[in-house]
Design an enzyme around this catalytic site. Structure first.
Site, PDB file in Angstrom:
ATOM      1  N   ASP A   1       0.815  -1.217   0.000  1.00  0.00           N
ATOM      2  CA  ASP A   1       0.000   0.000   0.000  1.00  0.00           C
ATOM      3  C   ASP A   1       0.852   1.272   0.000  1.00  0.00           C
ATOM      4  OD1 ASP A   1      -1.141  -2.326   1.294  1.00  0.00           O
ATOM      5  OD2 ASP A   1      -2.917  -1.121   1.726  1.00  0.00           O
TER       6      ASP A   1
ATOM      7  N   GLU B   1      -4.027   2.076  -2.990  1.00  0.00           N
ATOM      8  CA  GLU B   1      -5.314   2.510  -2.450  1.00  0.00           C
ATOM      9  C   GLU B   1      -5.237   3.546  -1.333  1.00  0.00           C
ATOM     10  OE1 GLU B   1      -8.206   0.737  -0.365  1.00  0.00           O
ATOM     11  OE2 GLU B   1      -6.984   0.215   1.347  1.00  0.00           O
ATOM     12  N   ASN B   2      -4.052   3.834  -0.830  1.00  0.00           N
ATOM     13  CA  ASN B   2      -3.903   4.892   0.175  1.00  0.00           C
ATOM     14  C   ASN B   2      -2.990   6.010  -0.297  1.00  0.00           C
ATOM     15  OD1 ASN B   2      -3.829   2.200   2.423  1.00  0.00           O
ATOM     16  ND2 ASN B   2      -5.489   3.679   2.386  1.00  0.00           N
TER      17      ASN B   2
ATOM     18  N   HIS C   1     -10.827   1.063   0.189  1.00  0.00           N
ATOM     19  CA  HIS C   1     -10.939   2.507  -0.043  1.00  0.00           C
ATOM     20  C   HIS C   1     -10.926   2.841  -1.533  1.00  0.00           C
ATOM     21  CE1 HIS C   1     -10.556   3.552   4.195  1.00  0.00           C
ATOM     22  NE2 HIS C   1      -9.497   2.772   4.289  1.00  0.00           N
TER      23      HIS C   1
ATOM     24  N   HIS D   1      -6.709  -8.366   0.006  1.00  0.00           N
ATOM     25  CA  HIS D   1      -6.745  -7.144   0.803  1.00  0.00           C
ATOM     26  C   HIS D   1      -7.643  -7.407   2.008  1.00  0.00           C
ATOM     27  CE1 HIS D   1      -5.860  -2.810   0.864  1.00  0.00           C
ATOM     28  NE2 HIS D   1      -7.057  -2.652   1.386  1.00  0.00           N
TER      29      HIS D   1
END
Length: 270
Positions: free
Chosen positions: A8, A39-40, A68, A154
């Protein structure tokens, strides 16, 4: 084939580390295909189209997302126009984008990338990841339809990630966990030839609470009260992930090792 998966990407520090280091790693290690979980990457929650372009231009062949996936609303429309971004298979039946795709790597070799969300301890219920993955993996036979398969699971629970790894053994080249931002020390090749790592960790500043500046998380843990927003830590970032070598004929892993480059957790290169 030489494959690299990076965990991530966390905020500006994580993006900067990918931009500064990934092209060099591709050249130095002779990488054939690179997957980055993004995703972050945008303020620690989701991925904007602008930041997706930055990571792809830095050398990622494919970006995976997570729970997210659509926190940044522009991704709802952008994902349909950018086939190199994969959202979770079991996110929602009406979600835009795709949860699996076959990509072309070096020398015309074909790589399947797919992602599923776990169910245990997650904030919202998702569909069964096992049945979602089964359809995709059995449709794209490893060593026949594709030369390599990468599965990003995930999930929150280590037991669920391990279960997915063993369930996919022999049907994937690599099963790697994401989401918890803490790298695990259990890189291995399973009995039927699938490389496995419970969590790839994050690409971000490890002088933090899973990538966030320490003050606000500490305040909430100690007092039970929020005073401000979580903000991504912006100190020196470590690239964390997993490196895998595979046999083109079978798609099985022949080598696997954790990767930590730069920042506070640096270790030797493969």
């Amino acid at each position: 084939m030489k494959l690299l998966f990076l965990g991530d990407v966390m905020g500006r520090a994580g993006r900067a580390a990918v931009v500064e280091r990934l092209a060099g790693l591709r050249a130095d290690w002779g990488l054939d295909f690179v997957v980055v979980n993004g995703e972050n990457a945008s303020q620690g929650a989701g991925l904007t189209p602008e930041h997706a372009k930055v990571l792809l231009q830095a050398g990622a062949d494919c970006l995976t997302l997570g729970d997210h996936a659509f926190d940044q609303k522009d991704m709802l429309s952008f994902i349909d126009s950018e086939p190199r971004i994969i959202r979770p298979l079991n996110f929602s039946k009406v979600a835009p984008g795709k949860g699996a795709k076959v990509f072309e790597a070096t020398q015309g070799r074909r790589v399947l990338v797919t992602q599923a969300l776990g169910q245990v301890f997650m904030k919202r219920p998702f569909d069964d990841p096992f049945s979602a993955l089964e359809t995709v993996l059995k449709t794209h036979t490893l060593g026949a339809a594709v030369q390599a398969t990468i599965v990003d699971i995930h999930a929150e629970a280590t037991s669920e990630k391990m279960a997915v790894g063993h369930w996919c053994d022999g049907m994937a080249s690599l099963v790697v966990g994401t989401h918890t931002h803490v790298p695990t020390g259990d890189a291995m090749i399973l009995a039927k030839g699938t490389a496995y790592l419970t969590d790839a960790g994050m690409c971000g500043d490890y002088d933090s609470v899973i990538g966030m500046e320490k003050l606000e998380p500490l305040r909430r843990f100690i007092t039970g009260m929020a005073k401000g927003r979580f903000e991504p830590a912006e100190g020196p970032a470590t690239l964390s992930g997993v490196y895998v070598e595979t046999d083109d004929r079978t798609g099985r892993a022949t080598k696997v090792r954790m990767i930590r480059v730069g920042g506070r957790l640096q270790e030797a290169l493969p």
